[in-house]
Motif scaffolding. Structure first.
Motif, PDB file in Angstrom:
ATOM      1  N   LEU A  46      -5.526  12.455  12.059  1.00 34.23           N
ATOM      2  CA  LEU A  46      -4.171  11.938  11.886  1.00 34.23           C
ATOM      3  C   LEU A  46      -4.171  10.503  11.372  1.00 34.23           C
ATOM      4  O   LEU A  46      -3.336  10.129  10.535  1.00 34.23           O
ATOM      5  N   VAL A  47      -5.116   9.678  11.854  1.00 35.97           N
ATOM      6  CA  VAL A  47      -5.156   8.269  11.457  1.00 35.97           C
ATOM      7  C   VAL A  47      -5.771   8.103  10.072  1.00 35.97           C
ATOM      8  O   VAL A  47      -5.219   7.420   9.204  1.00 35.97           O
ATOM      9  N   ILE A  48      -6.927   8.714   9.836  1.00 38.25           N
ATOM     10  CA  ILE A  48      -7.631   8.525   8.565  1.00 38.25           C
ATOM     11  C   ILE A  48      -6.928   9.247   7.424  1.00 38.25           C
ATOM     12  O   ILE A  48      -7.049   8.851   6.254  1.00 38.25           O
ATOM     13  N   PHE A  49      -6.140  10.281   7.733  1.00 37.83           N
ATOM     14  CA  PHE A  49      -5.393  10.996   6.691  1.00 37.83           C
ATOM     15  C   PHE A  49      -4.422  10.074   5.954  1.00 37.83           C
ATOM     16  O   PHE A  49      -4.088  10.306   4.793  1.00 37.83           O
ATOM     17  N   ARG A  50      -3.991   9.009   6.615  1.00 35.87           N
ATOM     18  CA  ARG A  50      -3.052   8.069   5.985  1.00 35.87           C
ATOM     19  C   ARG A  50      -3.732   7.173   4.959  1.00 35.87           C
ATOM     20  O   ARG A  50      -3.055   6.486   4.189  1.00 35.87           O
ATOM     21  N   CYS A  51      -5.057   7.136   4.950  1.00 35.03           N
ATOM     22  CA  CYS A  51      -5.786   6.282   4.013  1.00 35.03           C
ATOM     23  C   CYS A  51      -5.921   6.968   2.658  1.00 35.03           C
ATOM     24  O   CYS A  51      -6.024   8.192   2.586  1.00 35.03           O
ATOM     25  N   SER A  52      -5.930   6.184   1.608  1.00 38.05           N
ATOM     26  CA  SER A  52      -6.099   6.737   0.265  1.00 38.05           C
ATOM     27  C   SER A  52      -6.850   5.734  -0.594  1.00 38.05           C
ATOM     28  O   SER A  52      -6.806   4.527  -0.355  1.00 38.05           O
ATOM     29  N   TRP A  53      -7.526   6.241  -1.606  1.00 39.45           N
ATOM     30  CA  TRP A  53      -8.298   5.384  -2.495  1.00 39.45           C
ATOM     31  C   TRP A  53      -7.378   4.521  -3.332  1.00 39.45           C
ATOM     32  O   TRP A  53      -6.379   5.005  -3.874  1.00 39.45           O
ATOM     33  N   PRO A  54      -7.689   3.236  -3.452  1.00 40.20           N
ATOM     34  CA  PRO A  54      -6.827   2.363  -4.270  1.00 40.20           C
ATOM     35  C   PRO A  54      -6.970   2.680  -5.744  1.00 40.20           C
ATOM     36  O   PRO A  54      -8.050   3.088  -6.209  1.00 40.20           O
ATOM     37  N   ALA A  55      -5.893   2.519  -6.469  1.00 39.49           N
ATOM     38  CA  ALA A  55      -5.916   2.757  -7.916  1.00 39.49           C
ATOM     39  C   ALA A  55      -6.539   1.551  -8.607  1.00 39.49           C
ATOM     40  O   ALA A  55      -6.289   0.401  -8.237  1.00 39.49           O
ATOM     41  N   VAL A  56      -7.367   1.808  -9.596  1.00 44.31           N
ATOM     42  CA  VAL A  56      -8.018   0.746 -10.348  1.00 44.31           C
ATOM     43  C   VAL A  56      -7.662   0.910 -11.821  1.00 44.31           C
ATOM     44  O   VAL A  56      -7.589   2.017 -12.341  1.00 44.31           O
ATOM     45  N   LYS A  57      -7.401  -0.211 -12.488  1.00 42.09           N
ATOM     46  CA  LYS A  57      -7.034  -0.158 -13.899  1.00 42.09           C
ATOM     47  C   LYS A  57      -8.249   0.137 -14.761  1.00 42.09           C
ATOM     48  O   LYS A  57      -9.341  -0.383 -14.519  1.00 42.09           O
TER      49      LYS A  57
END
Length: 404
Positions: free
Chosen positions: A49-60
């Motif tokens: 439940l906690v780690i599911f909220r994390c996502s990879w940051p977008a990079v240009k």
């Protein structure tokens, strides 16, 4: 009394006797189900439940800016620090069980949900590596690979910390070699299509020759044994500096254990920064952070785009020199902080983006257990008739209020 009446009486008495037993069985079943549900939530589900909220940051990338050509590959890298697996001397079995289970569930859940391509551990993997015997070291290493097991397509790279090989006055060649036997001794780690140009050999068209090995635009990391940067000319320190000098002629990226020099954590902010009573404590050079001289050398030799470090157990962001960002990664273990976290990095040869992923807080889990234990105790007392049911008590109070 007729025989039929006596039989009916016995049957009725038997049924009345079975009712309390059946009721107790149902209560026990409910209590067992509640205990199982709480354990399942606190030991498994909460991590998802906690780690599911994390996502990879977008990079240009150049393609985002309307550029042409092949898109740059994006590396998904996970950075964590200071796992401090307890050893045979100071590690109580219950403490080991609790902390290592927390790290195992957090790491395995992060691998499954986020699917990083490479994981960096920034030092202090073990708590007692600096003095552990051969047998104790082997036991600790075995537990490490169980906790941080990973599929073959995920690479794991580690930097030696002062708890792994000792501070400068404790480390020796034996401890360093022992660490490097478990973890790759490579200081230079490259990823995805790196090409090196060696003068006098066939090289890619976009490379240039020179007196040293020169890297094309690439994505590379330098793993720094910062404990060896004492600057006193010892054999290990001289070897480490010579190796870094050679690498400095190749490329410009850096990852290490000790933070670069800073006075203290006064300018660090965020919920996982050092506590207020520790922020203004002066850092000791070569103990809490690298010396000013070693920091200047690293920044000059490697000219990194980004520096990630561990050791302090708290988060901090510092700008060095010409805007070089250093990110101190907090500890991954509940033993060192209530709210562990790790860094997620999306990295290309020319850009990077970072995001922080928090793990479940230890006090949240403890509060859940305490609340559940209190609820179970109350249900047991209500069933035993020692305490009135809260529902009936509230209903009676409501009836009294209406009649007055």
């Amino acid at each position: 009394m007729a025989a039929g009446d006596m039989a009916s009486t016995r049957l009725g008495a038997g049924r009345q006797h079975l009712r309390p037993l059946k009721r107790r069985g149902l209560v026990l079943l409910r209590l067992t189900a509640i205990v199982f549900a709480v354990l399942l939530f606190c030991e498994f589900l909460i991590y998802y439940l906690v780690i599911f909220r994390c996502s990879w940051p977008a990079v240009k990338t150049p393609a985002d800016a309307g550029g042409l050509g092949t898109p740059e590959p994006v590396l998904r890298a996970m950075f964590l620090a200071d796992t401090h697996l307890l050893g045979a001397v100071r590690g109580h079995w219950l403490d080991k069980l609790r902390r290592e289970w927390q790290m195992e569930r957090a790491f395995q859940t992060a691998l499954w949900l986020l699917q990083p391509e490479v994981v960096f551990i920034l030092g202090d993997i073990f708590d007692e590596g600096k003095w552990s015997s051969s047998q104790a070291w082997a036991d600790d290493v075995g537990r490490f690979w169980k906790i941080f097991r990973h599929p073959p397509h995920v690479q794991l790279r580690a930097v030696a910390g002062n708890h792994d090989i000792g501070f400068h006055y404790q480390m020796n060649t034996y401890k360093i070699k022992r660490f490097e036997k478990v973890f790759s001794p490579e200081r230079l780690f490259s990823w995805k299509g790196i090409n090196f140009c060696v003068p006098g050999t066939q090289s890619p068209a976009d490379c240039t020759g020179g007196p040293w090995l020169i890297s094309c635009p690439c994505l590379s990391f330098v793993m720094v044994n910062s404990v060896a940067l004492e600057g006193d000319g010892c054999d290990i320190c001289s070897g480490a500096e010579a190796e870094l000098l050679e690498i400095s002629h190749r490329l410009n990226c850096s990852r290490e254990h000790f933070p670069l020099y800073r006075r203290n954590d006064a300018n660090c902010s965020g919920e996982d920064a050092a506590p207020p009573d520790e922020k203004y404590t002066p850092f000791k050079e070569r103990y809490d952070a690298l010396s000013q001289e070693a920091s200047r050398k690293l920044l000059w030799w490697l000219r990194p785009r980004l520096v990630l470090s561990g050791h302090t157990h708290s988060a901090c962001e510092v700008l060095h020199g010409a805007g070089v960002l250093e990110v101190s990664v907090p500890s991954f273990s509940w033993r060192n902080r209530n709210n562990p976290s790790f860094i997620m990095g999306s990295v290309t040869p020319t850009e990077y983006a970072l995001a922080k992923c928090y793990l479940p807080c230890e006090d949240t889990v403890l509060t859940t257990y305490c609340t559940a234990a209190g609820g179970l105790m109350l249900l047991t007392l209500v069933h035993a008739g020692l305490v009135a049911s809260p529902f009936h008590f509230g209903w009676n109070m409501l009836r009294k209020f209406k009649t007055t």
